[in-house]
Design a protein around this motif. Structure first.
Motif, PDB file in Angstrom:
ATOM      1  N   GLN A  49       0.829  -1.206   0.000  1.00 59.19           N
ATOM      2  CA  GLN A  49       0.000   0.000   0.000  1.00 59.19           C
ATOM      3  C   GLN A  49       0.862   1.254   0.000  1.00 59.19           C
ATOM      4  OE1 GLN A  49      -0.690   2.402   2.741  1.00 59.19           O
ATOM      5  NE2 GLN A  49      -1.902   3.513   1.229  1.00 59.19           N
ATOM      6  N   ARG A  50       1.862   1.299   0.860  1.00 59.53           N
ATOM      7  CA  ARG A  50       2.706   2.495   0.925  1.00 59.53           C
ATOM      8  C   ARG A  50       3.441   2.728  -0.388  1.00 59.53           C
ATOM      9  NH1 ARG A  50       3.723   0.454   6.205  1.00 59.53           N
ATOM     10  NH2 ARG A  50       5.656  -0.525   5.474  1.00 59.53           N
TER      11      ARG A  50
ATOM     12  N   ALA B 105     -12.733   2.824   5.590  1.00 54.87           N
ATOM     13  CA  ALA B 105     -12.262   4.143   6.003  1.00 54.87           C
ATOM     14  C   ALA B 105     -13.051   5.276   5.368  1.00 54.87           C
ATOM     15  CB  ALA B 105     -10.779   4.312   5.670  1.00 54.87           C
TER      16      ALA B 105
ATOM     17  N   TYR C  92      -6.604   5.658  -0.117  1.00 54.75           N
ATOM     18  CA  TYR C  92      -6.854   5.036   1.180  1.00 54.75           C
ATOM     19  C   TYR C  92      -6.413   5.938   2.329  1.00 54.75           C
ATOM     20  CZ  TYR C  92      -6.196   1.944   5.175  1.00 54.75           C
ATOM     21  OH  TYR C  92      -6.211   1.397   6.432  1.00 54.75           O
ATOM     22  N   ASP C  93      -5.227   6.511   2.245  1.00 53.15           N
ATOM     23  CA  ASP C  93      -4.774   7.367   3.332  1.00 53.15           C
ATOM     24  C   ASP C  93      -4.518   8.796   2.879  1.00 53.15           C
ATOM     25  OD1 ASP C  93      -2.533   6.943   1.825  1.00 53.15           O
ATOM     26  OD2 ASP C  93      -1.346   6.016   3.421  1.00 53.15           O
ATOM     27  N   ASP C  94      -5.160   9.205   1.757  1.00 52.67           N
ATOM     28  CA  ASP C  94      -5.029  10.585   1.284  1.00 52.67           C
ATOM     29  C   ASP C  94      -5.914  11.490   2.133  1.00 52.67           C
ATOM     30  OD1 ASP C  94      -4.623  12.909  -0.163  1.00 52.67           O
ATOM     31  OD2 ASP C  94      -6.253  12.448  -1.568  1.00 52.67           O
ATOM     32  N   PRO C  95      -5.338  12.422   2.890  1.00 48.15           N
ATOM     33  CA  PRO C  95      -6.157  13.272   3.770  1.00 48.15           C
ATOM     34  C   PRO C  95      -7.045  14.241   3.002  1.00 48.15           C
ATOM     35  CG  PRO C  95      -3.882  14.034   3.767  1.00 48.15           C
ATOM     36  CD  PRO C  95      -3.896  12.750   3.002  1.00 48.15           C
TER      37      PRO C  95
ATOM     38  N   GLU D  83      -9.367   9.886   8.139  1.00 45.43           N
ATOM     39  CA  GLU D  83      -8.887  10.603   6.971  1.00 45.43           C
ATOM     40  C   GLU D  83      -9.800  11.759   6.593  1.00 45.43           C
ATOM     41  OE1 GLU D  83      -9.570   7.460   7.154  1.00 45.43           O
ATOM     42  OE2 GLU D  83      -7.675   6.382   6.929  1.00 45.43           O
TER      43      GLU D  83
ATOM     44  N   THR E  47     -10.441   0.091   1.789  1.00 43.12           N
ATOM     45  CA  THR E  47     -10.765   1.496   1.558  1.00 43.12           C
ATOM     46  C   THR E  47     -12.149   1.831   2.088  1.00 43.12           C
ATOM     47  OG1 THR E  47      -9.376   1.515  -0.422  1.00 43.12           O
ATOM     48  CG2 THR E  47     -10.979   3.291  -0.193  1.00 43.12           C
TER      49      THR E  47
END
Length: 928
Positions: free
Chosen positions: A182-183, A430, A399-402, A636, A427
């Protein structure tokens, strides 16, 4: 594969032809790294070393290299170890492993990637453990091993740390692997969407054309980074184009280039890609057409393009792409053919079609009216042929985009359904994910895995993963507007209020049709004032029996009637007072209510500023005060924007969007506790494996006979009711005496199997006379016994006939299906589906999710049947297929679910070598 920093590298075996590459690689490694590798000064490799490190048998000795641009950047090697601790002449199950990474590439996750791949190779060759000796000062390499997630032991002896770890994947090692995936993939997309500098290659000297248009779009959007115009046809004395520095080649640019937008004819793209790779460009957006969408020759051209870009560590969006957009204030990138930069907001858009991308951007722009914020776009990707970067990659980024609270996707095809389902589930836990999935065949330019599953089944699996599946782009945007800033409803209870009795009744009917639980509409009458609306909405929101409110409004005429702005502000202030429940507005396309609902909010009700709306589109009304995030569980989600109230021009559109939000909220609550895969003491997994192995020795794929099927199912506690062949009336009578009356006589020929409606099944035969009469009738109607293949079977207790199926699809993976037997499943398609392995909670929902489920629970006074026993049967079938992927198809039909227990009356089972499960192997980019 994708590395930690978003770049790519190729991992391949080291062969005898790599001697020069190995020597060159070693010369670029620092003395310190060499010391850590060999525990002594080792300035250069001897000829003997080179021979040893390039000659492998690929069983007891294997060497892999990570390459970029064809050159080695890292190597790994294992040597099988014997019981005496020395390299073994006889195979053992332990090997010693060692790495060497070029100093310039350390910290990019190369060693971790190589460990995944060398471990997979070792497992295939019967190696169960790795051992590594590391100097205590070599903390980076110790961290590679300890962070991998394998079960390990550590010891210290003679100044060396010895690490031993099992290679069997664990939950933790898989979690580590997927977190790294993911990263890395998110970072690779981030490099494309947030570049510090951009070169547009293919900018024409004259106005117009794709390259010149994109250059202007990037410039006009206000991108703060360096921008370059490139065209090999530029005169040498040309310094600028439209105020942008001009160059004849990317090589001529002095500074770094993070992103290249390529808009040259397809035959010139390879040269451009090579120039970009040599200059160190990080990624490409290829707008050029003439690739797989144009036929076989273009498909080969596309394959070569991807291979060339990956050789340089670059990723590609496209070819035949529409482009990318990022509205973040520190990026402001419009590297697309969209002439206007969309309004900044919280919605991420992905589409494979440029035309659909234009439509989505246009609709979101219109529906927001003058409102900025959540109704706008955070990022937009139109991937064209998606030869490299796909929707899966963009999901990893979102997924982790603020900056993204809601993800909207238009997918014409699913390249890797198994991975998409896995990423979608994570996803959706979240933030909401809304998808339109194409029904027809994939566009010619898309590389798509073959699937045998019907479209409806794939859609059901997506819903299981938390995806909000809609059918049109109108529904896509309708749902996105609601989810972008409204809270999720706590349940299906809906209050309806408004000044139109007929519109309220229509909304009520639509709620019932969508499975919601509406209260009788509250008619405020056409004379209702803004205060009446405010008071009624406040009461509805305060009611504990209400989970959401739909407000219906028609323009009021006459003295004292509220103005549009006044009514909009009344709704805003009431919604602001109770922020925990969603509010939707259904309006009619008359008057100025739509414009008022689209007006930008301010701290003063008198400061409403009108903005143009669009007839026929949903709009938004902003509360006067900021409210909490729409999705409180998702860290997020942004806290910076006020909640917006979406308004729709039709009741069915508003209610459909609300119904999707209700189902998604229910999924979110259930996803917090997905259940567990139960263990059963009577399952003989080892015995089943031995039986399957013996059966597969006969051939690559076979459908088992009845005896073999029953034997294998018995190993998993699935007992098929005994059936005896009846080739003659006398044999039938003998079988009935063995089984005991009453019995059933069945024709098992394929065209009559399970067809009681055709007369191929005779039930409740109480004695030999009835049995012989039924046998005669059966043969007179349908033919000779050898054609009918009749069997005699003992009668099962009365109940509901159901069917259970499991299949391993090469694209989607293992799927468990359930429905009622007969017309319900065959004609109406009333089947429910879940991905295997199925948890106890999923088995429960599977039974209850078919439309005919009430027949199992006492419909119209009938006796409820034993659904817990049915759920256990489903779980056992799931375990069988999950434990043994060689079981590629199972059908249990009919399964009679009685008041107490279940009876499996028929079973077929097929074995074959299982499809490759690349989601469980080491991380890789799809081969092209």
């Amino acid at each position: 594969m994708v590395l930690r920093d978003g770049g790519t590298a190729r991992i391949r075996p080291i062969t005898v032809d790599d001697a020069d590459r190995l020597v060159s690689f070693y010369e670029q490694v620092s003395d310190e790294s060499k010391y850590y590798r060999f525990f002594a000064p080792y300035p250069r490799l001897s000829a003997k070393d080179v021979h040893r490190f390039t000659h492998h048998d690929f069983v007891d000795r294997v060497g892999l290299a990570a390459t970029i641009g064809g050159e080695f950047i890292a190597t790994v090697r294992y040597d099988r170890i014997g019981a005496d601790g020395l390299p073994a002449s006889a195979p053992a199950d332990e090997a010693e492993v060692a790495f060497l990474v070029q100093d310039a590439h350390q910290g990019r996750g190369v060693a971790s990637a190589l460990l995944e791949h060398i471990a997979a190779v070792a497992r295939e060759r019967g190696i169960r453990r790795f051992a590594a000796e590391v100097l205590p000062a070599n903390s980076k390499m110790i961290k590679v091993f300890t962070d991998a997630g394998y079960t390990q032991k550590r010891s210290f002896e003679d100044g060396v740390v010895r690490l031993e770890f099992d290679l069997e994947p664990t939950d933790r090692s898989l979690a580590v692997q997927r977190a790294r995936e993911q990263r890395a993939e998110a970072h690779s997309v981030r490099r494309l969407l947030a570049p510090g500098s951009v070169a547009v290659v293919g900018v024409g000297r004259a106005p117009g054309g794709v390259g010149r248009s994109v250059l202007g779009n990037i410039r006009d959007a206000g991108h703060p980074g360096r921008l370059y115009a490139v065209n090999k046809a530029f005169p040498e004395d040309l310094k600028e184009v439209d105020g942008v520095p001009a160059y004849r080649s990317v090589r001529d640019i002095e500074g770094p280039v993070d992103l290249a937008v390529v808009a040259v004819p397809a035959e010139h793209v390879p040269a451009v890609v090579s120039e970009c790779g040599e200059h160190g460009v990080q990624g490409l957006v290829v707008l050029s057409a003439g690739y797989a969408e144009s036929g076989p020759e273009g498909r080969e051209r596309q394959r070569a393009l991807v291979q060339l870009a990956r050789a340089y560590g670059m990723r590609i969006i496209g070819p035949n792409a529409f482009g990318v957009i990022n509205t973040a204030p520190d990026v402001l990138l419009n590297a697309s053919l969209a002439p206007e930069m969309p309004r900044p907001g919280r919605i991420g858009l992905f589409t494979q079609s440029g035309a659909i991308g234009i439509a989505l951007l246009s609709r979101l722009h219109r529906r927001g009216g003058g409102v900025t914020g959540v109704t706008g776009v955070s990022t937009f990707v139109s991937a064209g042929n998606r030869a490299d970067v796909s929707g899966n990659d963009v999901l990893q980024y979102w997924y982790d985009d603020p900056e993204t609270d809601v993800a909207l996707m238009y997918l014409e095809s699913l390249g890797n359904p198994r991975k998409f389902t896995r990423l979608a589930r994570r996803t959706a836990a979240a933030k909401p994910l809304v998808v339109v999935q194409g029904v027809g065949s994939a566009p010619q330019g898309h590389a798509v895995r073959a699937t045998r599953l019907p479209h409806a089944t794939v859609s059901a699996l997506l819903r299981q993963a938390g995806v909000i599946r809609v059918d049109t782009i109108t529904e896509l945007v309708d749902a996105g507007l609601l989810l972008a800033r409204q809270p999720l409803p706590a349940g299906p209870r809906v209050a309806i209020l408004g000044n139109s009795e007929s519109l309220g009744v229509l909304t009520y009917d639509r709620c019932l049709a969508e499975g919601l639980r509406p209260s009788p509409p509250l008619d405020l009458t056409t004379g209702a004032t803004a205060e009446d609306f405010h008071r009624a909405l406040s009461r509805a929101l305060a009611d504990e029996t209400c989970d959401a409110v739909v407000v219906t409004a028609i323009p009021a005429i006459g003295e004292g009637s509220p103005g549009d702005a006044e009514l909009a502000e009344a709704l805003r202030s009431a919604a602001a007072a109770v922020p925990g429940k969603p509010v939707l507005v259904v309006h009619v396309e008359l008057g100025g209510l739509a414009e008022a609902l689209s007006a930008a909010a301010s701290t003063s009700p008198q400061a409403l500023a009108k903005a143009p709306g669009a007839e026929g589109d949903a709009h938004l009304v902003r509360p006067a005060e900021p409210l909490p995030t729409a999705v409180p569980e998702a860290p997020e989600a942004s806290q910076s924007c006020s909640r917006l109230i979406p308004a729709y021009p039709a009741a069915e559109r508003a209610v459909r969007a609300l119904a999707e939000a209700v189902k998604y909220a229910q999924w979110r609550r259930e996803a917090a506790d997905p259940g567990k895969v139960p263990e059963y003491d009577d399952i003989d997994e080892k015995g089943a494996a031995q039986l399957i192995g013996g059966l597969l020795e006969r051939g690559q794929g076979l459908t088992l006979g009845q005896a073999e099927t029953c034997e294998l199912l018995d190993r998993y506690g699935i007992h098929v009711r005994r059936a005896l062949p009846a080739p003659t009336p006398d044999a039938a009578a003998e079988a009935a005496r063995t089984l005991g009356y009453p019995v059933a006589l069945k024709a098992t020929a394929p065209h009559l199997r399970h067809r009681a409606d055709l007369g191929g099944v005779r039930l409740d035969l109480a004695d030999e006379e009835q049995l012989r009469r039924a046998y005669t009738e059966l043969t007179e109607l349908f033919g000779q016994p050898e054609e009918l293949r009749p069997v005699v079977q003992g009668m099962a207790p009365r109940g509901v006939d159901t069917v259970v199926r499991a299949v391993i699809d090469p694209a989607a993976g293992a799927v468990l299906s359930f429905g009622l037997a007969g017309a319900a499943s065959q004609l109406l398609g009333d089947m429910a589906h879940r991905l295997i392995p199925v948890t106890d909670r999923e088995a429960t929902s599977l039974v209850r999710s078919i439309r005919t489920a009430p027949l199992l629970f006492g419909w119209r006074g009938s006796t409820p049947v034993d659904t817990p026993a049915l759920e256990e049967l489903l779980l056992r079938v799931s375990r069988l297929v999950d434990d043994h992927p060689e079981v590629v198809a199972v059908t249990l039909e009919p399964v009679v679910v009685a008041q107490h227990g279940v009876s499996v009356l028929g079973a077929t089972l097929r074995l074959a070598p299982p499809p490759a499960r690349d989601d469980l192997g080491p991380r890789t980019l799809p081969a092209y």
